[in-house]
Design an enzyme around this catalytic site. Structure first.
Site, PDB file in Angstrom:
ATOM      1  CG  ASP A 154      -0.367  -4.766   5.246  1.00  0.00           C
ATOM      2  OD1 ASP A 154      -0.381  -6.000   5.282  1.00  0.00           O
ATOM      3  OD2 ASP A 154       0.655  -4.104   4.967  1.00  0.00           O
TER       4      ASP A 154
ATOM      5  CG  HIS B 202      -4.297 -12.347   3.150  1.00  0.00           C
ATOM      6  ND1 HIS B 202      -5.030 -12.797   2.087  1.00  0.00           N
ATOM      7  CD2 HIS B 202      -3.747 -11.158   2.771  1.00  0.00           C
ATOM      8  CE1 HIS B 202      -4.927 -11.903   1.103  1.00  0.00           C
ATOM      9  NE2 HIS B 202      -4.160 -10.921   1.484  1.00  0.00           N
TER      10      HIS B 202
HETATM   11  P1  IMP Z   1       8.156  -6.981  -2.546  1.00  0.00           P
HETATM   12  O1  IMP Z   1       6.738  -7.276  -2.913  1.00  0.00           O
HETATM   13  O2  IMP Z   1       8.670  -7.858  -1.448  1.00  0.00           O
HETATM   14  O3  IMP Z   1       9.048  -6.931  -3.741  1.00  0.00           O
HETATM   15  O4  IMP Z   1       8.167  -5.493  -1.931  1.00  0.00           O
HETATM   16  C1  IMP Z   1       7.866  -4.343  -2.716  1.00  0.00           C
HETATM   17  C2  IMP Z   1       7.062  -3.314  -1.931  1.00  0.00           C
HETATM   18  O5  IMP Z   1       5.766  -3.814  -1.695  1.00  0.00           O
HETATM   19  C3  IMP Z   1       7.632  -2.972  -0.549  1.00  0.00           C
HETATM   20  O6  IMP Z   1       7.324  -1.619  -0.265  1.00  0.00           O
HETATM   21  C4  IMP Z   1       6.856  -3.894   0.373  1.00  0.00           C
HETATM   22  O7  IMP Z   1       6.812  -3.400   1.697  1.00  0.00           O
HETATM   23  C5  IMP Z   1       5.491  -3.849  -0.292  1.00  0.00           C
HETATM   24  N1  IMP Z   1       4.653  -5.028  -0.053  1.00  0.00           N
HETATM   25  C6  IMP Z   1       4.696  -6.208  -0.719  1.00  0.00           C
HETATM   26  N2  IMP Z   1       3.749  -7.047  -0.282  1.00  0.00           N
HETATM   27  C7  IMP Z   1       3.073  -6.387   0.668  1.00  0.00           C
HETATM   28  C8  IMP Z   1       1.944  -6.716   1.488  1.00  0.00           C
HETATM   29  O8  IMP Z   1       1.323  -7.781   1.418  1.00  0.00           O
HETATM   30  N3  IMP Z   1       1.538  -5.755   2.370  1.00  0.00           N
HETATM   31  C9  IMP Z   1       2.148  -4.551   2.456  1.00  0.00           C
HETATM   32  N4  IMP Z   1       3.193  -4.197   1.709  1.00  0.00           N
HETATM   33  C10 IMP Z   1       3.650  -5.102   0.826  1.00  0.00           C
HETATM   34 MG    MG Z   2      -0.696  -8.131   5.116  1.00  0.00          MG
END
Ligand code: IMP
Ligand code: MG
Length: 332
Positions: A13, A42
């Site tokens: 982000d 994105h």
């Molecule tokens: P997962 O990737 O869904 O397994 O989530 C694991 C951790 O990464 C969590 O804290 C999510 O909120 C964070 N996370 C995964 N992808 C993103 C992203 O694109 N932006 C922000 N946080 C992310």
């Molecule tokens: Mg994002």
């Protein structure tokens, strides 16, 4: 250019979507390869329209850009098809045969596992469990899926040929270094390495083929889910400063001031050669919409100079508003 990797410095982000959409239009990118998976969104604002892309590369707004999804990526079939329809890119998008598939059961596992949901705070899309199945050698691949047949291609060949022929190629990283399975705040991380090397690996591009690594910083830091964020502000203070954000998955983003130590780490591990700095207008409202460096206040310039001094790389792009073209571009 010709081959640039875009990577996030913090917890995702940072505004990579905005930077990529700018480069797509400005540099007239030939190819954009997306990596990672559907857990990352994105955001692209173009001509007053908002797009939150979980699968389609953010460079889609440049109509001549060929769009690819690498073998290292994980495909959510219905989300992919939906976005292809919405962005009208059917005739210029391809998926590598060997990309793997996220199934419904993976999302269910993500949402019901107490560690994943309760402690790590995953997005619930099922990406981690899908990767686990890939490691178990039981995953389905894109080539096994009837609906994906029209899109299948050898991304490794396409992207390497393009680089060899001097085309402008961008490798689109997702998430940020602090969410890396290897270098982030384990266990509060995502299921993959998010560094520039991993982005190359997922796209099938060797390290000698890359010319630039552009690391994206946000002017302050945010994170969703569990795990530490150094210098975290109380929600009230974040709101007062205008830093309070809500994620695409409708969760509050926690926030903290820009951290130079983490920025240096991100530059080192990514081998970054250049930086982009987004949301400068949130930190310094007076620079909203600026497109020239000269328009920035002394205080704003000092912040940029400090980042350059601490990290040792130039800040070449500065985001001053949500639209793709709200950018100060200091590249030669
Ligand atoms: P997962 O990737 O869904 O397994 O989530 C694991 C951790 O990464 C969590 O804290 C999510 O909120 C964070 N996370 C995964 N992808 C993103 C992203 O694109 N932006 C922000 N946080 C992310
Ligand atoms: Mg994002």
């Amino acid at each position: 250019m010709p081959c640039t990797v875009i990577t996030g410095a913090f917890w995702g982000d940072e505004g990579k979507g905005k930077i990529i959409s700018y480069l797509a239009l400005k540099d007239q990118l030939d190819i954009c390869v997306r990596t990672g998976s559907v857990n990352a969104a994105h955001t692209v604002w173009h001509q007053g329209k908002h797009h939150a892309l979980h699968m389609v590369p953010a460079a889609f707004i440049y109509e001549k850009c060929h769009l690819l999804i690498g073998a290292g990526a994980n495909i959510h079939i219905s989300q992919f098809l939906k976005e292809v329809e919405e962005t009208n890119v059917k005739n210029r998008i391809g998926i590598d045969h060997q990309a793997s598939i996220i199934e419904e059961k993976h999302s269910t596992q993500d949402k019901t596992n107490t560690h994943l949901k309760g402690v790590v705070g995953t997005t619930g899309w099922g990406v981690g469990p899908a990767i686990a199945d890939r490691v178990r050698r039981t995953a389905k691949l894109a080539k096994d899926i009837p609906e994906l047949q029209p899109y299948l291609t050898d991304v490794t060949k396409e992207v390497n040929n393009a680089i060899d022929n001097g085309k402008k190629v961008l490798l689109e990283g997702v998430q940020g270094l602090m969410l890396s399975l290897f270098y982030g705040t384990y266990p509060y991380v995502t299921g993959r390495d998010t560094s520039a090397s991993a982005i190359c690996s997922e796209a099938g591009v060797g390290p000698t083929k890359v010319n630039d690594v552009l690391v994206v910083f946000k002017a302050y830091m945010t994170r969703v889910g569990g795990g530490p964020i150094p210098g975290e502000l109380p929600k009230e203070e974040a709101k007062k400063r205008g830093w309070f954000e809500i994620s695409a998955t409708r969760r509050d983003r926690r926030s903290a001031p820009f951290n130079f130590k983490l920025a240096k780490k991100a530059v080192m591990i990514n081998g970054a050669t250049q930086a982009a700095l987004t949301k400068l207008d949130i930190l310094y409202p007076r620079c909203k919409g600026a497109r020239n460096y000269d328009e920035l206040s002394e205080e704003t310039r000092q912040f940029i100079t400090e980042i350059e001094k601490e990290t040792g790389i130039p800040v070449v792009l500065m985001g001053t508003g949500p639209e793709a073209l709200d950018i100060i571009d200091r590249r030669k």
